[in-house]
Scaffold this motif. Structure first.
Motif, PDB file in Angstrom:
ATOM      1  N   ARG A 142       0.839  -1.200   0.000  1.00 18.83           N
ATOM      2  CA  ARG A 142       0.000   0.000   0.000  1.00 18.83           C
ATOM      3  C   ARG A 142       0.875   1.251   0.000  1.00 18.83           C
ATOM      4  O   ARG A 142       2.046   1.210   0.378  1.00 18.83           O
ATOM      5  CB  ARG A 142      -0.911   0.004   1.226  1.00 18.83           C
ATOM      6  N   LEU A 143       0.297   2.362  -0.421  1.00 16.87           N
ATOM      7  CA  LEU A 143       1.021   3.625  -0.467  1.00 16.87           C
ATOM      8  C   LEU A 143       0.565   4.537   0.661  1.00 16.87           C
ATOM      9  O   LEU A 143      -0.619   4.566   1.020  1.00 16.87           O
ATOM     10  CB  LEU A 143       0.782   4.325  -1.811  1.00 16.87           C
ATOM     11  N   PHE A 144       1.523   5.279   1.205  1.00 15.23           N
ATOM     12  CA  PHE A 144       1.248   6.272   2.232  1.00 15.23           C
ATOM     13  C   PHE A 144       1.845   7.595   1.768  1.00 15.23           C
ATOM     14  O   PHE A 144       2.721   7.626   0.901  1.00 15.23           O
ATOM     15  CB  PHE A 144       1.865   5.833   3.564  1.00 15.23           C
ATOM     16  N   VAL A 204      -6.163  -1.660  -2.763  1.00 13.35           N
ATOM     17  CA  VAL A 204      -5.134  -2.674  -2.504  1.00 13.35           C
ATOM     18  C   VAL A 204      -5.481  -3.461  -1.250  1.00 13.35           C
ATOM     19  O   VAL A 204      -5.363  -4.692  -1.215  1.00 13.35           O
ATOM     20  CB  VAL A 204      -3.742  -2.019  -2.363  1.00 13.35           C
ATOM     21  N   THR A 205      -5.922  -2.764  -0.210  1.00 16.65           N
ATOM     22  CA  THR A 205      -6.303  -3.427   1.040  1.00 16.65           C
ATOM     23  C   THR A 205      -7.401  -4.453   0.784  1.00 16.65           C
ATOM     24  O   THR A 205      -7.313  -5.606   1.239  1.00 16.65           O
ATOM     25  CB  THR A 205      -6.785  -2.392   2.068  1.00 16.65           C
ATOM     26  N   ARG A 206      -8.435  -4.070   0.062  1.00 18.42           N
ATOM     27  CA  ARG A 206      -9.552  -4.978  -0.214  1.00 18.42           C
ATOM     28  C   ARG A 206      -9.107  -6.150  -1.080  1.00 18.42           C
ATOM     29  O   ARG A 206      -9.545  -7.293  -0.880  1.00 18.42           O
ATOM     30  CB  ARG A 206     -10.682  -4.207  -0.893  1.00 18.42           C
ATOM     31  N   PHE A 207      -8.238  -5.881  -2.032  1.00 19.66           N
ATOM     32  CA  PHE A 207      -7.709  -6.925  -2.914  1.00 19.66           C
ATOM     33  C   PHE A 207      -6.972  -7.993  -2.106  1.00 19.66           C
ATOM     34  O   PHE A 207      -7.194  -9.194  -2.275  1.00 19.66           O
ATOM     35  CB  PHE A 207      -6.775  -6.285  -3.944  1.00 19.66           C
ATOM     36  N   LEU A 208      -6.097  -7.570  -1.191  1.00 18.68           N
ATOM     37  CA  LEU A 208      -5.340  -8.509  -0.370  1.00 18.68           C
ATOM     38  C   LEU A 208      -6.255  -9.294   0.562  1.00 18.68           C
ATOM     39  O   LEU A 208      -6.108 -10.520   0.718  1.00 18.68           O
ATOM     40  CB  LEU A 208      -4.279  -7.762   0.433  1.00 18.68           C
ATOM     41  N   GLN A 209      -7.192  -8.612   1.196  1.00 10.67           N
ATOM     42  CA  GLN A 209      -8.103  -9.279   2.126  1.00 10.67           C
ATOM     43  C   GLN A 209      -8.926 -10.346   1.416  1.00 10.67           C
ATOM     44  O   GLN A 209      -9.157 -11.433   1.956  1.00 10.67           O
ATOM     45  CB  GLN A 209      -9.027  -8.252   2.776  1.00 10.67           C
ATOM     46  N   LYS A 210      -9.351 -10.062   0.195  1.00 14.39           N
ATOM     47  CA  LYS A 210     -10.145 -11.018  -0.577  1.00 14.39           C
ATOM     48  C   LYS A 210      -9.347 -12.286  -0.868  1.00 14.39           C
ATOM     49  O   LYS A 210      -9.911 -13.381  -0.984  1.00 14.39           O
ATOM     50  CB  LYS A 210     -10.610 -10.371  -1.882  1.00 14.39           C
ATOM     51  N   ARG A 211      -8.019 -12.171  -0.922  1.00 13.94           N
ATOM     52  CA  ARG A 211      -7.153 -13.301  -1.237  1.00 13.94           C
ATOM     53  C   ARG A 211      -6.626 -14.001   0.020  1.00 13.94           C
ATOM     54  O   ARG A 211      -5.766 -14.877  -0.058  1.00 13.94           O
ATOM     55  CB  ARG A 211      -5.982 -12.828  -2.108  1.00 13.94           C
ATOM     56  N   GLN A 253      -4.957   7.659  -1.618  1.00 14.81           N
ATOM     57  CA  GLN A 253      -5.754   7.014  -0.577  1.00 14.81           C
ATOM     58  C   GLN A 253      -6.733   6.009  -1.175  1.00 14.81           C
ATOM     59  O   GLN A 253      -6.888   4.890  -0.664  1.00 14.81           O
ATOM     60  CB  GLN A 253      -6.497   8.074   0.235  1.00 14.81           C
ATOM     61  N   ASP A 254      -7.401   6.382  -2.252  1.00 13.86           N
ATOM     62  CA  ASP A 254      -8.366   5.499  -2.905  1.00 13.86           C
ATOM     63  C   ASP A 254      -7.678   4.244  -3.440  1.00 13.86           C
ATOM     64  O   ASP A 254      -8.195   3.125  -3.295  1.00 13.86           O
ATOM     65  CB  ASP A 254      -9.070   6.242  -4.044  1.00 13.86           C
ATOM     66  N   TYR A 255      -6.504   4.423  -4.033  1.00 14.76           N
ATOM     67  CA  TYR A 255      -5.742   3.284  -4.547  1.00 14.76           C
ATOM     68  C   TYR A 255      -5.381   2.330  -3.411  1.00 14.76           C
ATOM     69  O   TYR A 255      -5.535   1.103  -3.535  1.00 14.76           O
ATOM     70  CB  TYR A 255      -4.487   3.788  -5.253  1.00 14.76           C
TER      71      TYR A 255
END
Length: 316
Positions: free
Chosen positions: A192-194, A209-216, A203-205
């Motif tokens: 993720r980017l900070f 990314v957070t949702r993508f990782l959690q789904k996997r 922030q939206d990106y």
């Protein structure tokens, strides 16, 4: 994806009722892959979302030298580990990819022997130093090496390879093949980017990314849990840092690291774009847009750098 230091904030193996063989049987590693948008990826059951082709090998090869430049070397504690390699050590790189880290070390430490293992045969098989050997294997299975074999094991850039609940298995398997007193070197980025300055697009990106990782089944906050995971699996922590690395600003090195981040995420486009509910073109445009904001927003990534030791000594 490059991880290099800028700022720093700073069990014994599971008992068995059935005696295990000294050398576990060879892993039944799946060798199938899938081709999406002209890029080769691991089979659909894998959580790894980066390609496994020549183009990605070239990127990983270049990325190795970015990491090396950022760290000032190939080892997290040169003073501790370099002398061991000079005297002659046995080293394993799990998830070695094209094997660049091993090949680099093999030239520097000709008295040591180096082993690379990956689930896919993307490593060199013909042209390599005589003190380097590569083997196909899966870190989630019994590693295809004898117990108490290695003085140093590295796991680097594998954040995309394992689900969160699989890291315990990986660390237990490494514990078995490490010699008493041997070391494990871990380097993992948070992808993720900070940013120091608020930026809605970044922030939206990062939310995506957070949702993508959690789904996997992967933990977006994994790097903050790797230290406790090592301790839980019986390792003694020698060092652990959460590093903050600029992307695209601060120096020429960080400009190149920023480009490498974008290049890596574009390589994953055939898988990630669909999960972002974007077309390939929309996804790549999003990455291009973000890259133009690196300097203004003072964008950075976090990485975990850890060195831990298996209890005991070589005389045990």
């Amino acid at each position: 994806m490059g991880n290099s230091p800028s700022k720093q904030s700073s069990v014994e193996p599971r008992s068995r009722t059935v005696k295990q063989p000294v050398v576990p049987p060879p892993s039944e590693v799946k060798k199938s892959n899938q081709v999406i948008q002209g890029r080769a990826f691991h089979d659909i059951s894998s959580t790894y979302f980066l390609p496994m082709d020549d183009e990605e090998n070239d990127r990983l090869h270049e990325e190795h030298f970015l990491i090396k430049a950022g760290l000032g070397g190939n080892l997290l504690d040169e003073g501790l580990l370099s002398s061991k390699l000079q005297d002659g050590a046995t080293v394993l790189d799990i998830g070695c990819g094209p094997g660049t880290w091993l090949l680099d070390l093999a030239t520097e430490y000709p008295s040591s022997t180096f082993h690379g293992m990956d689930i896919a045969p993307t490593f060199p098989t013909m042209i390599k130093p005589p003190n380097v050997t590569f083997k196909i294997g899966d870190a989630l299975d019994n590693l295809p090496y004898r117990s108490d074999t290695f003085d140093l094991v590295q796991i680097r850039l594998m954040v995309a390879a394992f689900r969160f609940d699989e890291w315990d298995t990986v660390y237990k398997n490494v514990m078995r093949v490490l010699k008493p007193g041997g070391y494990i070197q871990v380097m993992e980025p948070d992808i993720r980017l900070f940013a120091e300055h608020n930026d809605v697009a970044i922030q939206d990106y990062s939310v995506k990314v957070t949702r993508f990782l959690q789904k996997r089944g992967q933990d977006p906050d994994l790097i903050h849990k790797l230290g406790p995971l090592l301790k839980r699996n019986g390792y003694t922590i020698i060092m652990e840092n959460i590093n903050e690395s600029p992307l695209g600003w601060g120096s020429r090195l960080y400009e190149i690291i920023g480009n490498d981040y974008i290049r890596g995420m574009k390589a994953a486009a055939p898988i990630v774009a669909n999960e972002f509910e974007m077309s390939m073109q929309q996804y790549e445009h999003t990455l291009d847009n973000i890259s133009t904001r690196f300097v203004r927003a003072k964008t950075y990534i976090h990485s975990f750098l850890g060195l831990a030791q298996k209890p005991g000594t070589d005389d045990d």
